[in-house]
Structures are given as C-alpha cells and as structure tokens.
Write an enzyme that holds these catalytic residues in place. Structure first.
Site, PDB file in Angstrom:
ATOM      1  N   ASN A 238       0.966  -1.228  -0.114  1.00 15.53           N
ATOM      2  CA  ASN A 238      -0.030  -0.089   0.038  1.00 15.53           C
ATOM      3  C   ASN A 238       0.905   1.005  -0.035  1.00 15.53           C
ATOM      4  OD1 ASN A 238      -2.336  -1.486   0.005  1.00 15.53           O
ATOM      5  ND2 ASN A 238      -2.291  -1.453   2.228  1.00 15.53           N
ATOM      6  N   LYS A 317       0.726  -3.550  -5.984  1.00 19.05           N
ATOM      7  CA  LYS A 317      -0.388  -3.811  -5.449  1.00 19.05           C
ATOM      8  C   LYS A 317      -1.407  -2.749  -6.557  1.00 19.05           C
ATOM      9  CE  LYS A 317      -3.666  -3.903  -1.471  1.00 19.05           C
ATOM     10  NZ  LYS A 317      -3.688  -3.949   0.025  1.00 19.05           N
ATOM     11  N   GLU A 321      -8.096  -2.854  -2.809  1.00 17.98           N
ATOM     12  CA  GLU A 321      -8.209  -2.291  -1.544  1.00 17.98           C
ATOM     13  C   GLU A 321      -7.696  -0.715  -1.569  1.00 17.98           C
ATOM     14  OE1 GLU A 321      -6.045  -4.693   1.350  1.00 17.98           O
ATOM     15  OE2 GLU A 321      -7.690  -5.974   1.385  1.00 17.98           O
ATOM     16  N   ARG A 354       0.833  -8.054  -7.988  1.00 16.03           N
ATOM     17  CA  ARG A 354      -0.250  -9.045  -7.134  1.00 16.03           C
ATOM     18  C   ARG A 354      -1.241  -9.292  -7.780  1.00 16.03           C
ATOM     19  NH1 ARG A 354      -0.935  -7.066  -2.153  1.00 16.03           N
ATOM     20  NH2 ARG A 354      -0.419  -8.799  -0.817  1.00 16.03           N
ATOM     21  N   ARG A 371     -15.662 -13.602  -3.122  1.00 16.32           N
ATOM     22  CA  ARG A 371     -14.503 -13.103  -3.173  1.00 16.32           C
ATOM     23  C   ARG A 371     -13.232 -14.044  -3.567  1.00 16.32           C
ATOM     24  NH1 ARG A 371     -11.612  -9.900   2.016  1.00 16.32           N
ATOM     25  NH2 ARG A 371      -9.286 -10.445   1.373  1.00 16.32           N
ATOM     26  N   LYS A 395      -1.277 -15.091  -3.651  1.00 19.46           N
ATOM     27  CA  LYS A 395      -1.615 -15.301  -2.239  1.00 19.46           C
ATOM     28  C   LYS A 395      -1.841 -16.756  -2.249  1.00 19.46           C
ATOM     29  CE  LYS A 395      -2.926 -11.255   0.126  1.00 19.46           C
ATOM     30  NZ  LYS A 395      -3.404 -10.539   1.325  1.00 19.46           N
ATOM     31  N   ASP A 400      -7.065 -14.677   1.935  1.00 21.99           N
ATOM     32  CA  ASP A 400      -6.507 -13.989   2.421  1.00 21.99           C
ATOM     33  C   ASP A 400      -5.625 -14.339   3.858  1.00 21.99           C
ATOM     34  OD1 ASP A 400      -5.044 -11.677   3.227  1.00 21.99           O
ATOM     35  OD2 ASP A 400      -6.769 -10.382   3.560  1.00 21.99           O
ATOM     36  N   GLU A 422       2.858 -16.497  -2.566  1.00 21.55           N
ATOM     37  CA  GLU A 422       2.922 -15.260  -1.529  1.00 21.55           C
ATOM     38  C   GLU A 422       2.564 -16.051  -0.065  1.00 21.55           C
ATOM     39  OE1 GLU A 422       2.013 -11.269  -2.158  1.00 21.55           O
ATOM     40  OE2 GLU A 422       1.275 -11.127   0.100  1.00 21.55           O
ATOM     41  N   GLU A 428      -0.602 -12.286  10.904  1.00 19.81           N
ATOM     42  CA  GLU A 428      -1.973 -11.042  10.774  1.00 19.81           C
ATOM     43  C   GLU A 428      -3.222 -12.012  11.488  1.00 19.81           C
ATOM     44  OE1 GLU A 428      -2.906  -9.433   7.224  1.00 19.81           O
ATOM     45  OE2 GLU A 428      -4.744  -8.533   7.888  1.00 19.81           O
ATOM     46  N   TRP A 573     -16.839  -6.697   2.935  1.00 20.21           N
ATOM     47  CA  TRP A 573     -15.311  -7.532   2.703  1.00 20.21           C
ATOM     48  C   TRP A 573     -15.617  -8.707   2.035  1.00 20.21           C
ATOM     49  CZ3 TRP A 573     -11.312  -4.328   3.068  1.00 20.21           C
ATOM     50  CH2 TRP A 573     -11.352  -3.332   3.520  1.00 20.21           C
TER      51      TRP A 573
HETATM   52  O1  GCW Z   1      -4.814  -9.092   4.353  1.00 20.71           O
HETATM   53  C1  GCW Z   1      -4.877  -7.897   3.924  1.00 20.71           C
HETATM   54  C2  GCW Z   1      -4.191  -7.200   4.911  1.00 20.71           C
HETATM   55  C3  GCW Z   1      -3.895  -5.556   4.523  1.00 20.71           C
HETATM   56  C4  GCW Z   1      -2.658  -5.919   3.304  1.00 20.71           C
HETATM   57  C5  GCW Z   1      -3.504  -6.778   2.235  1.00 20.71           C
HETATM   58  C6  GCW Z   1      -2.644  -6.817   0.962  1.00 20.71           C
HETATM   59  C7  GCW Z   1      -0.957  -4.588   2.779  1.00 20.71           C
HETATM   60  O2  GCW Z   1      -5.213  -6.867   6.088  1.00 20.71           O
HETATM   61  O3  GCW Z   1      -3.215  -5.000   5.575  1.00 20.71           O
HETATM   62  O4  GCW Z   1      -2.435  -4.732   2.836  1.00 20.71           O
HETATM   63  O5  GCW Z   1      -3.970  -8.086   2.776  1.00 20.71           O
HETATM   64  O6  GCW Z   1      -2.168  -8.090   1.020  1.00 20.71           O
HETATM   65  O7  GCW Z   1      -2.436  -6.328   0.152  1.00 20.71           O
END
Ligand code: GCW
Length: 711
Positions: A238, A317, A321, A354, A371, A395, A400, A422, A428, A573
């Site tokens: 970000n 990215k 988001e 990404r 999603r 990912k 996530d 990734e 987290e 979300w």
């Molecule tokens: O899981 C989410 C996280 C964000 C993160 C995003 C991502 C950096 O909560 O904090 O942003 O994924 O992977 O881009």
C-alpha cells in the site's frame, strides 16, 4: 529507549544452555557466535574474489578470532584445493571455481562430482560439499554459492568435519526467494509504521525518514542469507504519498539499504504506485498505453539503475483495496504489468504484480459474488499476455492468509505466466506474534499440494520459475519478531524457499540447533524436546481454537486479533460464514453455490464439489452444511466445533506448562518474553473457545455431547 531495549535481553544463563545475547541488546537469532564454533576452530582457505567472497572471509575470520582457528587466502600459484600449499594442511577449503573447471577441480579433490552434471550444474547459487582426505571442501561456480555453502557448514556444525560425508550438491529449487516488508516510511494514522507489523517499528524507516544507522539492516541481511533469502522489498505494497517518492527523490535511501544488503547476496525491490507518473511526474494520466507514461517509467527506471545497478524490480498492488491501477483507464492488468516490465527489462529487473484483487465493497446480501473467485476471474483470461519479466504474485489461498484455506486455483490455471506464491510470515491471522504458531507445516502442505492430482506437479514446481514471497514478520524489536519463537517462521520461510521438500520438523530442528544450544549427539536435550512439543503442532492448535473447518474470518474487524464470530458477517469485505440456526459454511459448489469449485482442475474440482469427499478441514470453506452433518471421523460438525475448541485451549495450557519447565535453562530475556506471550495466548484461546462455542450453541441449540460448560 535503546537502554530499555538492551535490558530486554538479560545476561547469560549460568547453566550455559543458551548463549544468544549480544552486547547491543539485539538478539542474535539463528546466528549466535557459538554457531560458528566448528568453523572457527579450523584452519581454512578461501579462494575467490568479490564482495560475497569477502563476506565469507570476514565471517570465517571473525569465527577464527573467537575459536582459535586460522584462515588463509590462496597461495600465489594455483594448486590443488585439497592441499593447496604443500605442507599446509587445511581442514576446510571454500573455493570459487570457474564453471568450466568445476569437473576437473572436483575430480582433483575426489568429491564424486558427477560428470553428467557437466559444467554449470551449480548455477548462480549452488554449491558442492564434500569431504575427502580429512578436508571439507565447498566448491561454487558463482560467489553466492560460496556464501550459501558457508552457511550450510554453519548449520552442519561439527558434523561438517566428520570422518566421511557423501558428496552433496545443493542448489535452490526456487530462484527468487523474497521477503516483502509492509513497512511505511511515515507512521500511517491507521496502519502505523509497519502495516500488520507485530514486532515494533521498521528496521528501515522511522517517523518519516530512513534510519541513519543501518547496522540492524546488515544484521538482518546476514540472517536472511543464512536461511537462503535473496531479495527484499523495502516498503509497503500500500504505497502512500511519502513512500511513493522512494522511486524518485527518496532513491538515495533505497540505495543506502541496497548497499548494506548487497554483501549478503540480497537484492532490493521497491513497491511502487501505479499512479506514480501522475503523483510524481506531473503527467495528466498514468494510462499504460500512453507514450508519455511509458517514457516516464523508462526514464525513471533508468535513474533507479544508475543508483542501484543490481536493483531487483518493482512490486505492485494495483486496483486492490484502494490502490490505483490500470482499470481506471479501461486497461487490463497485462497492460499495466507490461508497462513496468518494459521499463525494467533492459536492466534485468522484474515486476512482481500482485493478484490480490477483489471487490472490497461487496453487498453482503448478495450471495452470488464470491471473493474467493476474484483472482482467478481477473487473471486467467490474461494468461500468456504477460512479459517474461512479469511475475504474478499470488497469495497461497484464494481469500487472505487465513489459518486454513484451499490452495489458490490461480496457481493451476496460468501455465504461460511466471507465478510466485505469497505466504504471510507476519501473523496477521495466526495470532499476531502473541501466539506460538509455527507456520512451516502449513506452508509445506501448500508447497506439496498437487493441483492436478497426486503424482503431478506441485505448487512448489509451479513457483520454481517465479518465486516464493513471504510477508516479513520482522521489526525493530530486540527479538526481531516480537515473539522469540516466531523467528522460526522467518528461518523456515527461507529454508522452504530454498528446498520446498524439507520436512518442517527437521527445519525446526536446524533452527533450534542454531538458536539454542546444540546438544550432544544422541541426546535430544530438554530444550529441543520442549520446543518441538510446543511448536511442531502449534499451527493446528491455533486452528483448533479459532475459526472451524476452513470457514475463516471470525476475527475482530480492522486489527484482526481475537474472536468476533460475526465481526465480518454483515460487512462489504466478502468474508462470510452464513451461520444460521440450521447450519454453517459457504456454498461454493457449481451445483448450488458460487461455482468456485469449478476453478480447480480435476480431481479437485470434483473432490471439493462433494460434501462427502471434501477434506473435513475445508468443509465449511466449500459447503453450507447442517450442524448434524457427519465428518469423516464420525463426529458431527457441531460436536467437532465443541471438541476442537476445548482441545485447542487445553493444548495451550500444556504448551505453557512445557515452557515453564524450561525456567533456568534459557536466557532469561527469551524465557520471560515467551512466557509473557503464552499468558496472553492462553487468555485469548479461552476467549476464542468460549465465544465460538457459545455462538454455535446459541445458534443451533445443540448441547455438547460431553456436557462441558458452554456459556
Ligand atoms: O490481508 C490484507 C491485509 C492488508 C494488506 C492486504 C494485502 C498490505 O489486512 O493489511 O495490505 O491484505 O495483502 O495487500
């Protein structure tokens, strides 16, 4: 502040079981001086030139200064590396050998180099390890190979100098082994200095500027090289206003970091904003097909390489988001990624683009939008349209970084695109480095997963040409990772990226050997026994007391710590569990749900489609089932929820007790920090257990068959 941090690591334990404190108050992690004891006591010769070979020499000289050995440079005349100068017996020879000479040299030292390997078998990073006539030999064709060879010797300790050793050829399975830092330069009002960071501030940045003292970055590079990582991206994906400028006015800071990491074979990458031509270049657009935009990226990138000749490339990215991206101009992500790839190509750089794209403004009432489908829907139509130096960074799961998800179907659907997988080392969703959660078993499961069925290529095979990326769990905390045991995740990430087939338990053993005392051969040692008991299964323990059967996201919104079963249920979300009085889970079948199962190739598309064949641990990810649905072990879903939550909590009680058994055997700083975190883990596990059990009891009205207290 510094003094306070320094005090966090206490004096050495009189038992002498562990010796990891450093005078500057920073924990030595897996490279305490003692790890170099075997090398430092030997007579060694290092042949070769260059920055990385100098690093090897420095490491060995420092070890020798401590342990009484000696190290030489090669004699003026070339000689056979096993006895390079007549009459000078070396115990250890590390030699950089031109690829063409490798077979000859190997034959000279009789290391059993197989001719079929031919010249060039070791590549840029590989090495050959052998022992012959009481000399341990490491040969490499390129300097990085020698560095990795040295750290392999460190791992082996005395056993590198045992009577005999079969010749071993080591080279990484995955070329790009990278850590992404989600570090901000400015302290962000919401996400702080490090987004999703649980280990203090950033080792690179502090309060809006680069840190003046980069000693810690150097120590980090050394730790990374010792586990096999070769690339680091230094700022958050970000990209906010100040961070965007790292590409232009802030480049000097990136170059300074690159200078410190270079001696450890680590290339620096930068997260950039897709809108940089507008935000930094003053152009009216960032449209990837506009000439002026292309020229801006080409010129800017040329400047980057003038400052940092071995710059790795960009991480992006986009359209995710809130980050800008090519959609704003009606362009595809191939157009966007290729724009940057073209700018980087002349210099050998890559774009990590990404694949984390989804609608974060979804209507929770709409059950058709899924999603989990998003990345596959967006990217598979673009397969084959990306340049060779674009790496699509996916990912590992479709959602996530939850504690349990299926493997992302994107990894099986883009045969003509370089893919990187990734992982998230920063915890987290796995306890935020307050809970013990050794993630290597989880990553290893993902890497070994065969998307086309048993016997076919694995996720690790898919990633070999792209890379493995881990979101770093490191900060300026004296223990690096907040929770001292979370260091094992960082170590294991590097090791699995080097060799995805490694057994996570064996990797943990390596980490224990290096970080803590190496017990006498044949003696498992109380520290090792306790650490295995606490850590080996800790990811599954975490899974047991949190969200059940792959459903995910029952966390507190925003910071994502602790339970909140409905926290994300009625939000935009896309993260729902759909629990009602009859059942729970997300119907992602083709027959009656979102059709996500159809994104997998056979056999998985059919395995996941069927509630009977679907693996239990993913049942609620793929199916909405009644509470009475029978799992493969004969238990009902509701009883499983109760049982695992009670069991998970009890396992944390046991973990804590095992740790207390180590009192007096460890550095007090390490002991106290872990103990403090285990107290919190226990409190939190209880909260998870009680909230999840109470929630499902109240929804379903089904009592626990064993009559335990549910509130
Ligand atoms: O899981 C989410 C996280 C964000 C993160 C995003 C991502 C950096 O909560 O904090 O942003 O994924 O992977 O881009």
């Amino acid at each position: 502040m510094r003094t306070h941090e320094a005090a966090a690591i206490g004096p050495l334990d009189p038992v002498g079981a562990v010796n990891t404190a450093r005078s500057d108050g920073v924990h030595a992690a897996w490279l305490p001086p003692e790890a170099f004891g075997a090398i430092g006591a030997r007579h060694s010769l290092v042949c070769g030139d260059g920055v990385l070979v100098d690093t090897v020499r420095d490491e060995i000289s420092r070890a020798c200064a401590r342990y009484g050995g000696s190290t030489d440079r090669p004699p003026p005349r070339p000689a056979s590396p096993d006895r390079p100068a007549a009459g000078t017996p070396y115990d250890l020879v590390l030699a950089l050998v031109p690829a063409a000479l490798l077979p000859v040299t190997a034959a000279a030292v009789q290391v059993g180099y197989q001719r079929r390997h031919g010249a060039g078998a070791l590549g840029e990073e590989g090495f050959l390890l052998a022992r012959h006539a009481e000399v341990t030999v490491v040969l490499a064709e390129a300097p990085a190979g020698l560095l990795y060879g040295l750290f392999h010797l460190v791992r082996l300790g005395e056993s590198a100098f045992g009577l005999t050793r079969p010749t071993e050829l080591h080279r990484p399975a995955v070329r790009l082994r990278m850590l992404d830092h989600w570090d901000n330069v400015d302290v962000h009002p919401v996400t702080g200095q490090v987004e999703r960071g649980y280990a203090g501030g950033s080792i690179f940045w502090r309060d809006g500027a680069r840190r003046d003292d980069l000693t810690r970055v150097g120590a980090y590079g050394r730790l990374l090289a010792a586990c096999g990582v070769n690339a680091v991206s230094v700022n958050n994906v970000n990209v906010h206003a100040t961070e965007a400028r790292l590409l232009t006015d802030g480049l000097g800071d990136v170059a300074a970091i690159a200078d410190v990491l270079r001696p450890y074979g680590i290339r620096v990458h930068l997260s950039v904003s897709f809108a940089a031509p507008v935000a930094l270049g003053g152009l009216p657009t960032a449209d990837p097909l506009v000439d002026g935009v292309r020229t801006w990226w080409a010129d800017t990138t040329r400047d980057v390489y003038e400052s940092i000749p071995d710059f790795g490339g960009y991480v992006v990215k986009a359209d995710s988001e809130g980050q800008p991206g090519p959609f704003a101009y009606g362009r595809s992500h191939a157009d966007g990624a290729n724009l940057l790839a073209d700018a980087l190509a002349p210099f050998g750089g890559v774009v990590h683009w990404r694949a984390f794209i989804y609608d974060h403004r979804q209507d929770w009432r709409d059950r058709s939008t899924d999603r989990a489908r998003a990345a596959h829907d967006h990217f598979t139509p673009l397969d084959g349209r990306f340049r060779d130096n674009v790496i699509l960074q996916v990912k590992h799961g479709p959602m996530d970084f939850q504690p349990r998800e299926p493997v992302s179907p994107v990894l099986a659907a883009m045969p003509n695109t370089r893919l990187a997988v990734e992982f998230q080392a920063t915890q987290e969703y796995t306890g935020q480095q307050r809970h013990v959660c050794y993630l290597a078993p989880w990553w290893s499961e993902v890497l070994g997963f065969a998307p086309w069925g048993d016997g076919g290529p694995t996720v690790a095979d898919v990633a070999a040409g792209g890379g493995l990326v881990g979101v770093s769990n490191v900060g300026d905390d004296p223990f690096w990772t907040g929770h001292p045991l979370a260091q094992a995740n960082l170590y294991a990430f590097g090791r699995l990226a080097w060799d995805p087939r490694l057994d996570p338990v064996a990797v943990l053993d390596e980490w224990i050997d290096l970080t803590f005392v190496r017990p006498a051969p044949g003696c498992p040692g109380p520290v090792r026994r306790a650490l295995h008991a606490i850590m080996d299964d800790s990811w599954r323990t975490y899974e047991r007391y949190t969200a059940p059967l792959g459903v995910g996201f029952m966390v507190r919104p925003g910071h994502h710590y602790g339970p909140d079963v409905d926290g994300y249920e009625y939000t935009p979300w896309g993260t729902y569990h759909f629990a009602d009085r009859d059942g729970v889970g997300v119907d992602r079948t083709r027959t009656s749900g979102t059709g996500f199962t159809g994104q997998f190739p056979p056999p998985w598309r059919d395995v996941y489609e069927s509630p009977d064949r679907c693996p239990d641990e993913l049942l609620l990810f793929f199916h909405h089932v009644p509470y009475g649905h029978l799992l493969h072990d004969g238990s009902t879903v509701i009883q499983h929820i109760y049982d695992t939550h009670f069991a998970g909590y009890e396992q944390v009680v046991t973990m804590r007790r095992r740790w207390e058994g180590l009192a007096g055997r460890l550095d007090p700083g390490v002991y106290d920090r872990v103990r403090e975190r285990l107290d919190e883990q226990l409190r939190c596990a209880q909260e998870w257990r009680d909230q999840v059990n109470a929630y499902f009891f109240r929804k379903s009205g089904v009592p626990d068959a064993r009559g335990r207290p549910i509130h």
